[in-house]
Design an enzyme around this catalytic site. Structure first.
Site, PDB file in Angstrom:
ATOM      1  N   GLY A 168       0.823  -1.203   0.000  1.00  0.00           N
ATOM      2  CA  GLY A 168       0.000   0.000   0.000  1.00  0.00           C
ATOM      3  C   GLY A 168       0.857   1.252   0.000  1.00  0.00           C
ATOM      4  CD  GLU A 169      -0.715   6.005  -2.639  1.00  0.00           C
ATOM      5  OE1 GLU A 169      -0.424   6.379  -3.780  1.00  0.00           O
ATOM      6  OE2 GLU A 169      -1.537   6.608  -1.916  1.00  0.00           O
ATOM      7  CB  ALA A 170       4.255   5.021   3.234  1.00  0.00           C
TER       8      ALA A 170
END
Length: 368
Positions: free
Chosen positions: A227-229
């Site tokens: 996922g995106e941080a």
């Protein structure tokens, strides 16, 4: 045909050349949501607009059937789950009554028996977009996702800028040029009880929130993968939520898709093997970020992964490949396998096909 995966020189993946897994979706389908109940698959929203469809996977003549349209308007990144025979849809990104793009925190319920929708008088304590949803002991759990205020503010600014390219460039630079912690992605775990329509605090990650992670659960364990941080920067992290006993435990497993990670990947379980496949990201963004460039993906091209990884003996092994890289479709458990419906490929092109990934004796089979 059979194809030996030489990377790591360990396992084999075979690509089945027989009939399609499922009929093509009625429209190219990406950024939507889906769920499965009693062997019937439900998909909707995303590039399908307000449309929803169902397909009986056990029918002799398999075909997609249109359902009542979603009343909350077109949405991307909503999530959905079946509980006690009803389909619940959580949040998403769409336009409000003024035409502004925003994150929603509402809940809609679909009754398959009456083919009808109702908007519940229930609102999550934070926006739900880029979040994940899973079911445990009759409740829906939500975690991850973007910060509603920051995200909505970004689109309000873009709306005010209109077609002023100089202003838009300034807004984008301002939005992307921050550290990951300054985006306040949701790291809380919320529970939704359909019997009371109440939201409750269920815990929080000891690390950080992500957006666009893949999620899969089995028994008392749930896994959140990549996922995106922050916008444009992925993570290769893998988190495990363990509900065994009375206390929820958060564990951090070995990373996957290193070093840059992906978002919009697909996760599932086949014959007790944990699978992670596909996803999209920006190669080189992690190095840029570590070197102090907060706008880490600036100038980089989004790439789509074909990799299929298996969790084996405490680590991830690349064990197969998809026929083409894809991300942002729907992943569901079906026939003791991981079913992928739709998604997007290079250039953001939405697709209509399905993929089935099965694992047996550490051998990955991919059926297109």
């Amino acid at each position: 045909m059979n194809k030996t995966i030489t990377a790591l020189a360990i396992m084999m993946a075979s690509f089945a050349a027989n009939a399609s897994v499922l009929p093509e979706t009625p429209v190219p389908f990406k950024s939507g949501t889906g769920a499965i109940d009693n062997d019937t698959v439900y998909i909707g929203l995303g590039s399908a607009g307000t449309a929803w469809y169902k397909l009986d996977t056990q029918a002799k003549d398999k075909k997609w059937t249109a359902l009542a349209a979603f009343p909350g308007g077109p949405r991307d990144q909503a999530t959905s789950a079946f509980i006690d025979g009803n389909l619940y849809v959580f949040g998403g990104i769409g336009k409000n009554s003024e035409g502004l793009t925003q994150v929603f925190n509402d809940v809609h319920k679909y009754n398959p028996k009456t083919n009808s929708w109702v908007k519940l008088m229930s609102h999550a304590p934070m926006g739900m977009a880029g979040h994940v949803t899973f079911v445990h002991n009759g409740k829906a759990y939500v975690t991850g996702g973007v910060n509603q205020n920051i995200f909505n503010g970004y689109f309000e600014d873009l709306n005010e800028a209109g077609k002023d390219s100089t202003a838009i460039d300034k807004i984008n630079a301002h939005y992307f040029d921050k550290k990951a912690e300054d985006y306040f992605f949701n790291k809380f775990l919320l529970s939704f009880d359909p019997s009371t329509q109440q939201w409750s605090y269920a815990g929080e990650s000891p690390w950080y929130g992500t957006a666009g992670a893949a999620v899969v659960n089995k028994g008392d364990k749930t896994w959140l993968i990549n996922g995106e941080a922050k916008p444009g920067l992925r993570t290769d992290a893998v988190f495990e939520l363990d509900f065994t006993g009375n206390n929820l435990k958060w564990n951090k497993l070995a990373p996957v898709s290193s070093p840059d990670g992906v978002a919009g990947g697909f996760a599932g379980i086949s014959n007790d093997s944990l699978i992670f496949a596909g996803g999209a990201g920006f190669k080189g963004s992690r190095e840029n970020y570590q070197n102090g460039k907060n706008y880490a993906h600036e100038g980089l091209k989004k790439s789509y992964s074909t990799d299929i990884h298996l969790w084996h003996n405490g680590k991830w092994d690349k064990s197969g490949e998809l026929s083409q890289g894809r991300a942002y479709g729907v992943s569901l458990p079906w026939n003791n396998s991981l079913l992928i419906i739709g998604g997007e490929t290079a250039g953001g092109k939405a697709v209509t096909d399905s993929v089935l990934i099965t694992v047996k004796d550490n051998k990955v089979t991919v059926q297109n």
